[in-house]
Design a protein around this motif. Sequence first.
Motif, PDB file in Angstrom:
ATOM      1  N   SER A   4       0.826  -1.210   0.000  1.00 41.85           N
ATOM      2  CA  SER A   4       0.000   0.000   0.000  1.00 41.85           C
ATOM      3  C   SER A   4       0.856   1.253   0.000  1.00 41.85           C
ATOM      4  O   SER A   4       0.530   2.243  -0.676  1.00 41.85           O
ATOM      5  CB  SER A   4      -0.922   0.002   1.217  1.00 41.85           C
ATOM      6  OG  SER A   4      -1.793  -1.108   1.199  1.00 41.85           O
ATOM      7  N   LYS A 146      -7.969  -3.967  -3.014  1.00 43.17           N
ATOM      8  CA  LYS A 146      -7.314  -4.295  -1.756  1.00 43.17           C
ATOM      9  C   LYS A 146      -8.131  -3.782  -0.570  1.00 43.17           C
ATOM     10  O   LYS A 146      -8.232  -4.448   0.469  1.00 43.17           O
ATOM     11  CB  LYS A 146      -5.896  -3.705  -1.727  1.00 43.17           C
ATOM     12  CG  LYS A 146      -4.919  -4.395  -2.672  1.00 43.17           C
ATOM     13  CD  LYS A 146      -3.551  -3.727  -2.610  1.00 43.17           C
ATOM     14  CE  LYS A 146      -2.881  -3.962  -1.270  1.00 43.17           C
ATOM     15  NZ  LYS A 146      -2.559  -5.390  -1.076  1.00 43.17           N
ATOM     16  N   ARG A 150      -9.788  -6.038   2.349  1.00 46.26           N
ATOM     17  CA  ARG A 150      -9.520  -5.687   3.753  1.00 46.26           C
ATOM     18  C   ARG A 150     -10.822  -5.546   4.532  1.00 46.26           C
ATOM     19  O   ARG A 150     -10.927  -5.984   5.689  1.00 46.26           O
ATOM     20  CB  ARG A 150      -8.737  -4.383   3.779  1.00 46.26           C
ATOM     21  CG  ARG A 150      -8.100  -4.029   5.107  1.00 46.26           C
ATOM     22  CD  ARG A 150      -7.309  -2.741   4.924  1.00 46.26           C
ATOM     23  NE  ARG A 150      -6.559  -2.398   6.102  1.00 46.26           N
ATOM     24  CZ  ARG A 150      -5.820  -1.291   6.209  1.00 46.26           C
ATOM     25  NH1 ARG A 150      -5.743  -0.460   5.185  1.00 46.26           N
ATOM     26  NH2 ARG A 150      -5.145  -1.035   7.309  1.00 46.26           N
TER      27      ARG A 150
END
Length: 209
Positions: A4, A146, A150
């Motif tokens: 990230s 992502k 998550r």
Amino acid sequence: TAASYVFSFLLQIFSIVVFGSIVNECYVNKGSDDPELLCIFNENESACSYGIAIGIIAFFGCIFFFVVDLYFQQISSVKDRKRAVLLDLGFSGFLSFLWFVAFCFLANQWQRTKMSKGVSQGADAARAAITFSFFSIIVWVVLAVKALQRYRLGTDMSLFATDQFAADPSAAYPGYPTGSGIESTETYQSPPFTETLDTNPKGYQVPAY
């Protein structure tokens, strides 16, 4: 995560390239005697303004969510963590859409642009803005995916924690229900073989000899 941070760093570079290229080299003179600066993208001011605005929004958005990721583990409230992940998901998806619009808009206006001496000088910058707009779409979509993963992972763990464990950690485990195989002391009210035998049962007489 490290991935990230890398994506955030790349997006900051992409956004700088886009709005920096437009601001510095995508405003050209229409003619040698005309001091007025016009947008290189088909002389459409909206195209340049949109590219600059999206680049600036994306740059500061990356900085904001970079800071959120750094302090995410220090957020103690589950609700606050959920809000942060949802905000990340929504912002990433929204920026993916905005960059897609920017890429299509700039590419379309560039195709309609008539080449001139001034346009030729800023052609490389225009192509760079279009190219990095396309790259930004890909990276923002990856970040949105992502963030969605998550969020799903966090939701599953929350459900597991609330369903499998008691709300009060100090609560005792439930006992066995009655009749679950433990014999009661009152199963037999009286011990066996307690009836007295009559030595002279009725209907039987000792014969006399």
